[in-house]
Design a protein around this motif. Sequence first.
Motif, PDB file in Angstrom:
ATOM      1  N   LEU A 103     -31.995  -4.778 -45.182  1.00  0.00           N
ATOM      2  CA  LEU A 103     -31.900  -6.176 -45.596  1.00  0.00           C
ATOM      3  C   LEU A 103     -32.901  -6.491 -46.701  1.00  0.00           C
ATOM      4  O   LEU A 103     -32.599  -7.249 -47.635  1.00  0.00           O
TER       5      LEU A 103
ATOM      6  N   PRO B  79     -32.214  -8.975 -50.798  1.00  0.00           N
ATOM      7  CA  PRO B  79     -32.524 -10.258 -50.149  1.00  0.00           C
ATOM      8  C   PRO B  79     -31.696 -11.432 -50.642  1.00  0.00           C
ATOM      9  O   PRO B  79     -31.666 -12.474 -49.976  1.00  0.00           O
TER      10      PRO B  79
ATOM     11  N   GLN C 169     -34.258 -13.621 -42.337  1.00  0.00           N
ATOM     12  CA  GLN C 169     -33.325 -13.010 -43.296  1.00  0.00           C
ATOM     13  C   GLN C 169     -32.247 -14.035 -43.662  1.00  0.00           C
ATOM     14  O   GLN C 169     -31.153 -14.067 -43.114  1.00  0.00           O
TER      15      GLN C 169
END
Length: 283
Positions: free
Chosen positions: A138, A142, A181
């Motif tokens: 991840l 981003p 996230q």
Amino acid sequence: MLIAQITDMHLGFDPDNPAEFNRKRLDKVLQALNDLDRVPDLLLATGDLVEYGDVDSYRRLKRAFAACRFPVHLAMGNHDVRASFATVFPDTPVMAGGFVQYAFDHGPLRFVVLDTLEEGRHGGSFCEARAAWLRETLAAAPDRPTVIVLHHPPIETGIAWMTTDPQEPWVIRLETALAGQGQVIGMVCGHIHRAIVTGWKGRPLAVCPSTAPQVALTLAPLDPQVPDGRPMIVADAPGFALHYWNGDGLVTHFETADEHVALARFDAAMQPLVELLIGERPA
């Protein structure tokens, strides 16, 4: 962008039967997807691909997918066996340790496929090695809208014999890896053999119905020591999900591969209504 999802095929439940019930149901769903008036951009098959984890069942699954008009991406479920799967699908990426975890881009979206299998266990699993891989993956993108793909939904479903305790270590580990996230726009899962939509930790989460028979909707408390005759598995129609990316978020539709009798069509009689509805929208 249109993303199709199927799950819980359980191919090989009836071994050595060329007319296997689950294969017929799978073929019916794949035909329905091929016949859609808008062909999906890709298909996610989210685990329990086969029943017993045997190589022959994976081979028959691969032959079934050969009919698809779109790319297919596969995830592991609790009935799957990684070594057998890799024999038949050697091009599916794996991370260190042999876990079937990988990321890929398609159109405007990124998909991160997780492996929640612990062989010999029915429920989910997500160790620290898999969690570290997820965090790194991840972090590498981003700003790209990302869909998390996994078999086990990390939620309490209300179906007493087919659910997850939110305090299970694997759930907490997954939650921690996803914390902060913001690019993750949603999660798609299988395992429960029912269509479910909810939110989890601020993100939409959709559970796809199975191509194999469905789990009965029974929300009453259950005493495992007292069989009460409640229905558990029902022969409802094989189902699938369509996740439509509208540029802002995922819109999930659930459908069955049953015959649908049209009660109205877009013809001259319906045209005034269609024009009225569309005309009400801002220019």
